[in-house]
Scaffold this active site. Structure first.
Site, PDB file in Angstrom:
ATOM      1  N   ARG A  49       0.803  -1.218   0.000  1.00  0.00           N
ATOM      2  CA  ARG A  49       0.000   0.000   0.000  1.00  0.00           C
ATOM      3  C   ARG A  49       0.835   1.267   0.000  1.00  0.00           C
ATOM      4  NH1 ARG A  49      -2.723  -3.757   1.678  1.00  0.00           N
ATOM      5  NH2 ARG A  49      -0.858  -4.206   2.858  1.00  0.00           N
ATOM      6  N   THR A  50       1.766   1.342   0.925  1.00  0.00           N
ATOM      7  CA  THR A  50       2.452   2.616   1.118  1.00  0.00           C
ATOM      8  C   THR A  50       3.243   2.993  -0.133  1.00  0.00           C
ATOM      9  OG1 THR A  50       2.569   2.114   3.462  1.00  0.00           O
ATOM     10  CG2 THR A  50       3.926   3.925   2.700  1.00  0.00           C
ATOM     11  N   LYS A  78      26.221  -3.506  -0.271  1.00  0.00           N
ATOM     12  CA  LYS A  78      27.683  -3.351  -0.334  1.00  0.00           C
ATOM     13  C   LYS A  78      28.191  -2.587   0.874  1.00  0.00           C
ATOM     14  CE  LYS A  78      27.435  -2.937  -5.361  1.00  0.00           C
ATOM     15  NZ  LYS A  78      27.585  -1.953  -6.421  1.00  0.00           N
ATOM     16  N   ARG A  99      11.286   3.875   3.666  1.00  0.00           N
ATOM     17  CA  ARG A  99      10.872   2.939   4.723  1.00  0.00           C
ATOM     18  C   ARG A  99      12.104   2.152   5.140  1.00  0.00           C
ATOM     19  NH1 ARG A  99       5.736  -0.957   4.602  1.00  0.00           N
ATOM     20  NH2 ARG A  99       4.853   1.047   5.171  1.00  0.00           N
ATOM     21  N   HIS A 127       4.885   6.157  11.642  1.00  0.00           N
ATOM     22  CA  HIS A 127       4.440   5.991  10.259  1.00  0.00           C
ATOM     23  C   HIS A 127       3.440   7.115   9.997  1.00  0.00           C
ATOM     24  CE1 HIS A 127       3.321   4.324   6.526  1.00  0.00           C
ATOM     25  NE2 HIS A 127       3.057   3.076   6.856  1.00  0.00           N
TER      26      HIS A 127
HETATM   27  C1  NCD Z   1       1.729  -0.989   8.149  1.00  0.00           C
HETATM   28  C2  NCD Z   1       3.220  -0.796   8.267  1.00  0.00           C
HETATM   29  O1  NCD Z   1       3.988  -1.119   7.363  1.00  0.00           O
HETATM   30  O2  NCD Z   1       3.614  -0.305   9.317  1.00  0.00           O
HETATM   31  N1  NCD Z   1       1.236  -1.115   6.874  1.00  0.00           N
HETATM   32  C3  NCD Z   1       1.015  -0.001   6.086  1.00  0.00           C
HETATM   33  O3  NCD Z   1       1.866   0.836   5.927  1.00  0.00           O
HETATM   34  N2  NCD Z   1      -0.185   0.126   5.537  1.00  0.00           N
HETATM   35  C4  NCD Z   1       1.210  -1.990   9.087  1.00  0.00           C
HETATM   36  C5  NCD Z   1       1.799  -3.355   9.137  1.00  0.00           C
HETATM   37  O4  NCD Z   1       2.749  -3.703   8.458  1.00  0.00           O
HETATM   38  O5  NCD Z   1       1.262  -4.133   9.941  1.00  0.00           O
END
Ligand code: NCD
Length: 649
Positions: A49-50, A78, A99, A127
């Site tokens: 999703r993100t 590396k 991320r 997040h």
């Molecule tokens: C979440 C995350 O990656 O923190 N997912 C997201 O970004 N929609 C939640 C999760 O991984 O459980």
């Protein structure tokens, strides 16, 4: 130039502004404000999703995307540092969405990037763009945020979406009910911030209210603090009673925010155990008839498929809002490229150690430990900590921990931090004279010598301590309702040692084992745990219906006890909590009254009463000593002399 690392980087007005932009996403799509711009997505952890919604948002704004679907195929393997990657990719893109699996990793990248950076999830920390989607969804469904009651449910410890969300809900005046899976409660640093910055307090929720979701663990209600709440602490046992009598019951639950168990952030062997689920029973309950169910997704098995067809299951809608909200966020950041960074919660007193061997963050997943080359260790110094000690909050991962030793740079003297040093320490901090050390060894390696103090006088010897503990154990056993329910909990570290001795005394009298645990306030790991070396496969401690005896060495201001109680209350609901202390110094800021006292030793703030125990300190015999510590005046002039003879150990 503005980045988004924490939800605290945006003010409430700015969040509202982003929502207005999201409402007009179609218009943005037509205007193409990002034409000619490039976004780089750097994902060191899996994502659907993100990443896709960021990439879709950028393209819908007319921009384009460069991406590495798996950073394990980038130069990271590396050994390239986050700092170098941020620097390099800044030259290829106009914005970075990152991320990473380390807490604080994205903050580290911001410090080396020349373009805005968005935190798309950093370890178990925050997040914020997910929180924007969550708030936007809630606002769409419920019309507003103020006064809503949102139940956050599941893995509250490791779920980064939860941490950003509860801060934001508090800022918009919503109430939060925490319904954690056993052992996965909200971390101390999150609670501490809610209490300190948002003036929120905790109350237990009537168990029956939430039985449709979970039966093993207890829920807690987080709401703006009521003025009378401190008065609840006059008598530890009565605290529980009073709280149980004033349970939050019959609450109107507006939303359930469910999360999956973050197995990838848990130690091996700790991933099992029961977990809350939302299923048919929830759907049938009258008091959940208007409760929407949200989830950041991916889900594992915490939501039953029946919910997908129910109007209350809105998680797919929530995921779909990811695109308009992220379009709005990108537009918001592009519009502020010339702006100075601001923050809804400014990190006021950033502290950097003047000495090479300065303090280390205690969070083992913090970027400052994982990759020191990319992070300049910085902390916020918090004086009025819950327990009156000096607390450092890591500028990267926000974890909080207690300062053990302080030093004065010019005179190269150090001592254990004591509350009586607060004013002096403040002065040193202002004049850049404050050194902080995690250990005596670190201080001495930097050439520091101990401060002097007044002569030391023994107040209790080995035999007296033994007798006092024995009398207390006897009394505990006599007064408890059911010895099988006893749980002896020591406050680390001296309290924990004393708890072990009390447990042993009780065992000898009863001829049966008694359960033992310890509480660590501002530690790095679990706050509530069995005493090491516990059996490796022992289940987590449960507090439900237990008769808890909280043990500490010295009670003075009462704040340590207050913090320990707060940990107990949010980890479960015991039948009673009683307090046992070896020494009661007799002055209190928080009205806490111990039930079992070894010895009353009235003493002033300038005195230091120390319980020395073999087992905690090397080459020590059991004894209680008192000595006076340097006054702020003497220590700031540093005229050490006169009759001061004994070094503060
Ligand atoms: C979440 C995350 O990656 O923190 N997912 C997201 O970004 N929609 C939640 C999760 O991984 O459980």
């Amino acid at each position: 130039m503005r980045s988004l690392i924490s939800i605290a980087d945006l003010t409430n007005d700015e969040i509202e502004e982003i929502f207005l932009l999201a409402d007009a996403a179609q218009k943005l799509r037509a205007e193409q404000p990002a034409r000619g711009q490039i976004m780089a997505t750097l994902f060191y952890e899996p994502s659907t999703r993100t990443r896709f919604s960021f990439e879709s948002a950028m393209q819908r704004l007319g921009g384009s995307v460069i991406s590495c679907s798996d950073m394990r195929s980038s130069s990271a393997v590396k050994g390239e540092t986050l700092a170098d990657t941020a620097k390099v990719v800044s030259a290829y893109a106009d914005v970075l969405a990152v991320r990473h699996n380390w807490d604080g990793a994205v903050q580290a990248m911001v410090e080396h990037a020349d373009v805005p950076v968005i935190n798309a999830g950093d370890g178990g920390h925050e997040h914020p763009s997910q929180t924007l989607c969550d708030l936007y969804t809630l606002r769409k469904e419920k019309g507003g945020l103020k006064g809503l009651t949102v139940v956050v449910c599941g893995d509250l410890k490791n779920g980064r979406t939860i941490h950003s969300l509860v801060f934001a809900l508090a800022r918009f005046g919503a109430n939060v009910v925490t319904l954690a899976a056993n052992g996965m409660e909200l971390p101390q640093y999150v609670i501490e911030r809610l209490e300190r910055e948002y003036d929120y307090a905790l109350a237990p929720v009537a168990a029956d209210d939430l039985n449709a979701v979970v039966t093993e663990t207890d829920a807690l209600y987080l709401m703006p603090k009521q003025p009378h709440q401190l008065a609840l602490f006059t008598q530890v046992d009565q605290v529980i009673q009073a709280r149980l009598n004033t349970l939050a019951s019959g609450l109107r639950y507006d939303a359930f925010y469910m999360t999956r168990k973050q197995k990838e952030r848990m130690k091996e062997g700790t991933t099992e155990g029961s977990y809350p689920t939302i299923g048919p029973e929830f759907l049938r309950q009258q008091h959940f008839k208007d409760t929407v169910v949200m989830h950041p997704l991916p889900r594992v098995d915490e939501l039953s498929p029946e919910l997908d067809k129910d109007r209350r299951g809105i998680y797919f809608k929530q995921a779909a809002y990811g695109v308009p909200v992220r379009m709005a966020l990108l537009k918001f950041l592009f519009d502020r490229r010339g702006a100075k960074p601001t923050s809804a919660s400014p990190r006021s007193r950033a502290y950097e150690s003047p000495e090479e061997l300065g303090p280390q963050c205690r969070n083992l997943n913090c970027v400052t430990l994982k990759e020191p080359a990319s992070a300049r260790k910085r902390f916020e110094v918090l004086f009025a900590g819950e327990i009156g000690t000096l607390i450092l909050a890591c500028a990267y991962c926000d974890h909080r921990f207690k300062v053990e030793f302080i030093g004065h740079v010019a005179s190269k003297r150090y001592c254990a931090y004591d509350q009586a040093f607060a004013e002096t320490t403040r002065g040193w901090l202002q004049n850049h004279q404050l050194a902080i050390f995690d250990s005596i060894k670190a201080a001495e390696e930097m050439g520091y010598e101990p401060f002097k103090s007044g002569p030391q006088r023994a107040l209790m010897n080995e035999a007296e301590i033994k007798n006092a503990l024995s009398a207390m154990s006897e009394q505990i056993l006599r007064e408890c309702r059911d010895p099988d329910r006893l749980l002896i909990l020591g406050v680390r570290s001296a309290g924990s040692q004393l708890a072990q001795r009390i447990a042993l005394e009780i065992e000898t009298r009863r001829g049966r084992k008694v359960e033992l645990g310890e509480i660590e306030i501002y530690g790095s790991g679990d706050e509530l745990r069995r005493v090491a070396p516990a059996e490796p496969d022992a289940a987590p401690l449960t507090l439900k219906n237990r008769e808890v005896i909280l043990v500490d060495d010295v009670v003075h201001t009462g704040r340590t006890v207050k913090s320990a109680l707060s940990i107990i209350f949010r980890s479960g609901r015991p039948q009673s909590v009683r307090l046992a202390v070896l020494v009661d110094r007799g002055h209190r800021e928080v009205p806490v009254k111990p039930n079992y006292v070894g010895k009353n030793i009235p003493s002033s703030d300038q005195d230091r009463v120390r319980v020395k125990l073999r087992g905690v300190e090397q080459e020590e015999r059991d004894q209680v000593v008192i000595y006076s510590i340097m006054t702020p005046v003497a220590s700031s002039h540093l005229s050490i002399g006169g009759d001061e003879k004994t070094a503060v150990p």
